[in-house]
Design a protein around this motif. Structure first.
Motif, short mmCIF file in Angstrom:
data_model
loop_
_atom_site.label_atom_id
_atom_site.label_comp_id
_atom_site.label_asym_id
_atom_site.label_seq_id
_atom_site.Cartn_x
_atom_site.Cartn_y
_atom_site.Cartn_z
N LEU A 24 0.82 -1.21 0.00
CA LEU A 24 0.00 0.00 0.00
C LEU A 24 0.86 1.26 0.00
N THR A 25 1.94 1.24 0.76
CA THR A 25 2.84 2.40 0.80
C THR A 25 3.42 2.66 -0.57
N PHE A 26 3.87 1.59 -1.26
CA PHE A 26 4.42 1.73 -2.59
C PHE A 26 3.37 2.25 -3.56
N GLU A 57 3.56 5.75 -5.57
CA GLU A 57 3.57 5.74 -7.03
C GLU A 57 2.44 6.60 -7.58
N ARG A 58 1.29 6.52 -6.96
CA ARG A 58 0.15 7.33 -7.38
C ARG A 58 0.46 8.82 -7.21
N GLU A 59 1.09 9.18 -6.10
CA GLU A 59 1.47 10.57 -5.85
C GLU A 59 2.50 11.03 -6.89
N ARG A 60 3.47 10.16 -7.20
CA ARG A 60 4.49 10.50 -8.20
C ARG A 60 3.85 10.77 -9.55
N ARG A 61 2.94 9.88 -9.97
CA ARG A 61 2.27 10.07 -11.26
C ARG A 61 1.43 11.34 -11.27
N LEU A 104 0.84 17.00 -13.12
CA LEU A 104 0.80 18.43 -12.84
C LEU A 104 1.97 19.16 -13.49
N SER A 105 3.13 18.51 -13.47
CA SER A 105 4.32 19.09 -14.10
C SER A 105 4.11 19.21 -15.61
N GLY A 106 3.55 18.18 -16.22
CA GLY A 106 3.27 18.21 -17.65
C GLY A 106 2.27 19.29 -18.01
N LEU A 107 1.24 19.44 -17.20
CA LEU A 107 0.25 20.49 -17.45
C LEU A 107 0.87 21.87 -17.32
N ALA A 108 1.79 22.03 -16.36
CA ALA A 108 2.49 23.30 -16.21
C ALA A 108 3.34 23.58 -17.45
N ASP A 109 3.97 22.55 -18.01
CA ASP A 109 4.74 22.71 -19.25
C ASP A 109 3.84 23.18 -20.38
N VAL A 110 2.66 22.57 -20.49
CA VAL A 110 1.72 22.98 -21.54
C VAL A 110 1.32 24.43 -21.34
N ASP A 111 0.98 24.79 -20.11
CA ASP A 111 0.58 26.17 -19.82
C ASP A 111 1.69 27.16 -20.15
#
Length: 82
Positions: A40-42, A46-50, A55-62
């Motif tokens: 569960l921790t992993f 992993e979900r948080e990382r994705r 969010l990082s990708g969306l910031a790049d698009v913006d």
């Protein structure tokens, strides 16, 4: 997420999964609780990382940091020639 307080939860899982958890616990000489906690921790990390990657990708698009479709097509064509 490191807390010494504990809470017991209950979940119904397929028999095959329960058997796999039990087998892994025996192989690693760990408790089934440890195996489940690690899994569960992993999964949550992993979900948080994705989520952060999205969010990082969306910031790049913006910010306009994108690659056009034609640039990708040209890149793919160059790869085929190599």
């Amino acid at each position: 997420m490191r807390s010494h307080a504990k809470q017991t939860i209950s979940a119904q899982i397929p028999v095959e999964l329960a058997l796999a958890i039990e087998k892994l616990a025996q192989e690693l000489d760990r408790s089934k609780s440890w195996i489940i906690k690690e899994a569960l921790t992993f999964m949550l990390a992993e979900r948080e990382r994705r989520h952060n990657d999205i969010l990082s990708g969306l910031a790049d698009v913006d910010a306009g940091r994108v690659v056009s479709h034609s640039e990708i097509v040209d890149f793919a064509a160059r790869l085929k020639k190599e």
